[in-house]
Design an enzyme around this catalytic site. Structure first.
Site, PDB file in Angstrom:
ATOM      1  N   HIS A   1       0.839  -1.207   0.000  1.00 42.04           N
ATOM      2  CA  HIS A   1       0.000   0.000   0.000  1.00 42.04           C
ATOM      3  C   HIS A   1       0.875   1.260   0.000  1.00 42.04           C
ATOM      4  O   HIS A   1       0.623   2.206  -0.742  1.00 42.04           O
ATOM      5  CB  HIS A   1      -0.888   0.045   1.252  1.00 42.04           C
ATOM      6  CG  HIS A   1      -1.923  -1.037   1.342  1.00 42.04           C
ATOM      7  ND1 HIS A   1      -1.994  -1.923   2.396  1.00 42.04           N
ATOM      8  CD2 HIS A   1      -2.935  -1.378   0.517  1.00 42.04           C
ATOM      9  CE1 HIS A   1      -3.024  -2.743   2.225  1.00 42.04           C
ATOM     10  NE2 HIS A   1      -3.610  -2.442   1.087  1.00 42.04           N
TER      11      HIS A   1
ATOM     12  N   SER B   1      -2.711  -7.984   2.307  1.00 38.16           N
ATOM     13  CA  SER B   1      -2.977  -8.011   3.754  1.00 38.16           C
ATOM     14  C   SER B   1      -3.383  -9.429   4.163  1.00 38.16           C
ATOM     15  O   SER B   1      -3.000  -9.910   5.231  1.00 38.16           O
ATOM     16  CB  SER B   1      -4.096  -7.029   4.112  1.00 38.16           C
ATOM     17  OG  SER B   1      -3.704  -5.714   3.787  1.00 38.16           O
TER      18      SER B   1
ATOM     19  N   ARG C   1      -1.638  -5.743  -8.777  1.00 38.75           N
ATOM     20  CA  ARG C   1      -0.516  -6.642  -8.504  1.00 38.75           C
ATOM     21  C   ARG C   1      -0.372  -7.602  -9.671  1.00 38.75           C
ATOM     22  O   ARG C   1       0.236  -7.304 -10.674  1.00 38.75           O
ATOM     23  CB  ARG C   1      -0.763  -7.398  -7.194  1.00 38.75           C
ATOM     24  CG  ARG C   1      -0.553  -6.537  -5.979  1.00 38.75           C
ATOM     25  CD  ARG C   1      -1.208  -7.117  -4.771  1.00 38.75           C
ATOM     26  NE  ARG C   1      -2.657  -7.016  -4.873  1.00 38.75           N
ATOM     27  CZ  ARG C   1      -3.488  -7.143  -3.861  1.00 38.75           C
ATOM     28  NH1 ARG C   1      -3.027  -7.432  -2.673  1.00 38.75           N
ATOM     29  NH2 ARG C   1      -4.788  -7.021  -4.039  1.00 38.75           N
TER      30      ARG C   1
ATOM     31  N   LYS D   1     -15.781  -8.138   4.780  1.00 38.59           N
ATOM     32  CA  LYS D   1     -14.459  -8.785   4.717  1.00 38.59           C
ATOM     33  C   LYS D   1     -14.001  -9.266   6.090  1.00 38.59           C
ATOM     34  O   LYS D   1     -12.896  -9.793   6.212  1.00 38.59           O
ATOM     35  CB  LYS D   1     -13.420  -7.810   4.149  1.00 38.59           C
ATOM     36  CG  LYS D   1     -13.561  -7.592   2.647  1.00 38.59           C
ATOM     37  CD  LYS D   1     -12.312  -6.935   2.102  1.00 38.59           C
ATOM     38  CE  LYS D   1     -12.152  -7.153   0.621  1.00 38.59           C
ATOM     39  NZ  LYS D   1     -10.854  -6.696   0.126  1.00 38.59           N
TER      40      LYS D   1
HETATM   41  P1  ADP Z   1      -9.727  -3.689  -0.946  1.00 38.01           P
HETATM   42  O1  ADP Z   1     -10.625  -4.324   0.046  1.00 38.01           O
HETATM   43  O2  ADP Z   1     -10.264  -2.429  -1.543  1.00 38.01           O
HETATM   44  O3  ADP Z   1      -9.169  -4.613  -1.991  1.00 38.01           O
HETATM   45  P2  ADP Z   1      -7.066  -3.547   0.123  1.00 38.01           P
HETATM   46  O4  ADP Z   1      -6.611  -2.844   1.348  1.00 38.01           O
HETATM   47  O5  ADP Z   1      -6.870  -5.025   0.080  1.00 38.01           O
HETATM   48  O6  ADP Z   1      -8.563  -3.149  -0.024  1.00 38.01           O
HETATM   49  O7  ADP Z   1      -6.375  -2.912  -1.149  1.00 38.01           O
HETATM   50  C1  ADP Z   1      -6.522  -1.553  -1.474  1.00 38.01           C
HETATM   51  C2  ADP Z   1      -5.865  -1.305  -2.797  1.00 38.01           C
HETATM   52  O8  ADP Z   1      -4.466  -1.535  -2.663  1.00 38.01           O
HETATM   53  C3  ADP Z   1      -6.306  -2.221  -3.930  1.00 38.01           C
HETATM   54  O9  ADP Z   1      -6.274  -1.483  -5.142  1.00 38.01           O
HETATM   55  C4  ADP Z   1      -5.262  -3.289  -3.956  1.00 38.01           C
HETATM   56  O10 ADP Z   1      -5.144  -3.887  -5.227  1.00 38.01           O
HETATM   57  C5  ADP Z   1      -4.039  -2.470  -3.623  1.00 38.01           C
HETATM   58  N1  ADP Z   1      -2.955  -3.250  -3.052  1.00 38.01           N
HETATM   59  C6  ADP Z   1      -2.945  -4.006  -1.944  1.00 38.01           C
HETATM   60  N2  ADP Z   1      -1.764  -4.602  -1.758  1.00 38.01           N
HETATM   61  C7  ADP Z   1      -0.983  -4.196  -2.786  1.00 38.01           C
HETATM   62  C8  ADP Z   1       0.353  -4.481  -3.207  1.00 38.01           C
HETATM   63  N3  ADP Z   1       1.117  -5.329  -2.536  1.00 38.01           N
HETATM   64  N4  ADP Z   1       0.786  -3.898  -4.315  1.00 38.01           N
HETATM   65  C9  ADP Z   1      -0.016  -3.072  -5.023  1.00 38.01           C
HETATM   66  N5  ADP Z   1      -1.253  -2.775  -4.715  1.00 38.01           N
HETATM   67  C10 ADP Z   1      -1.755  -3.336  -3.612  1.00 38.01           C
END
Ligand code: ADP
Length: 162
Positions: A17, A128, A90, A41
């Site tokens: 993030h 995460s 990703r 979630k």
């Molecule tokens: P959501 O529930 O919206 O998917 P996340 O916190 O899992 O929430 O992710 C928020 C954003 O960050 C999403 O666009 C996700 O693809 C991106 N994201 C999460 N981890 C990574 C990573 N390791 N590299 C790039 N983008 C990421």
């Protein structure tokens, strides 16, 4: 001033993030990290805890605002006068869901663009969910999380174990 909104669950915030936020600041003058409650979630940390952790990690970065948002994302984007939604991509596996979300959001508010950024390769497999799994099995978290976030995650997992 170009403002981008980076929405997500951030349960908890990882280096993946942070990488996306840092990259966004090369494109936008200001980035609003918008933390969603996302009860479906079943997050490990509540909204206040997740907000606090994002603020803690982002404290060094100027031009980053951290906030909570509820309801429809495009409504929030329009209300806040932002110019685009930022999402991280990703692997190809992210693509289908992100594609669907971006097009639905465009249908709902055609002036709202979604901008996709790719993380550094070293974070391209990081989520995460996988980090919570690693933590649950006692794996090292130093490469993936801010030390204070790692400490809180370990503590939370410990408190949930019988
Ligand atoms: P959501 O529930 O919206 O998917 P996340 O916190 O899992 O929430 O992710 C928020 C954003 O960050 C999403 O666009 C996700 O693809 C991106 N994201 C999460 N981890 C990574 C990573 N390791 N590299 C790039 N983008 C990421």
């Amino acid at each position: 001033m170009k403002i981008g909104i980076y929405p997500g669950t951030f349960d908890p915030i990882t280096h993946g993030h942070t990488d996306i936020i840092t990259r966004s600041l090369r494109v936008f003058d200001k980035v609003v990290v918008a933390v969603a409650p996302n009860p479906s979630k079943h997050p490990l940390f509540n909204l206040a805890e997740r907000l606090e952790m994002v603020k803690l990690v982002m404290s060094d970065l100027g031009q980053v605002e951290v906030t909570a948002f509820e309801g429809l994302l495009v409504d929030y984007v329009e209300r806040s006068g932002a110019h685009a939604i930022i999402r991280g991509l990703r692997a190809i596996s992210d693509f289908e869901h992100e594609f669907q979300m971006a097009l639905i959001n465009r249908r709902l508010a055609k002036q709202v663009e979604t901008v996709f950024l790719m993380p550094s390769e070293e974070y391209s497999y990081l989520s995460s969910t996988i980090i919570k799994d690693v933590a649950n099995h006692g794996g090292a978290l130093t490469d993936f999380l801010h030390p204070e976030i790692a400490r809180r995650l370990k503590e939370r997992i410990r408190s949930l174990k019988p």
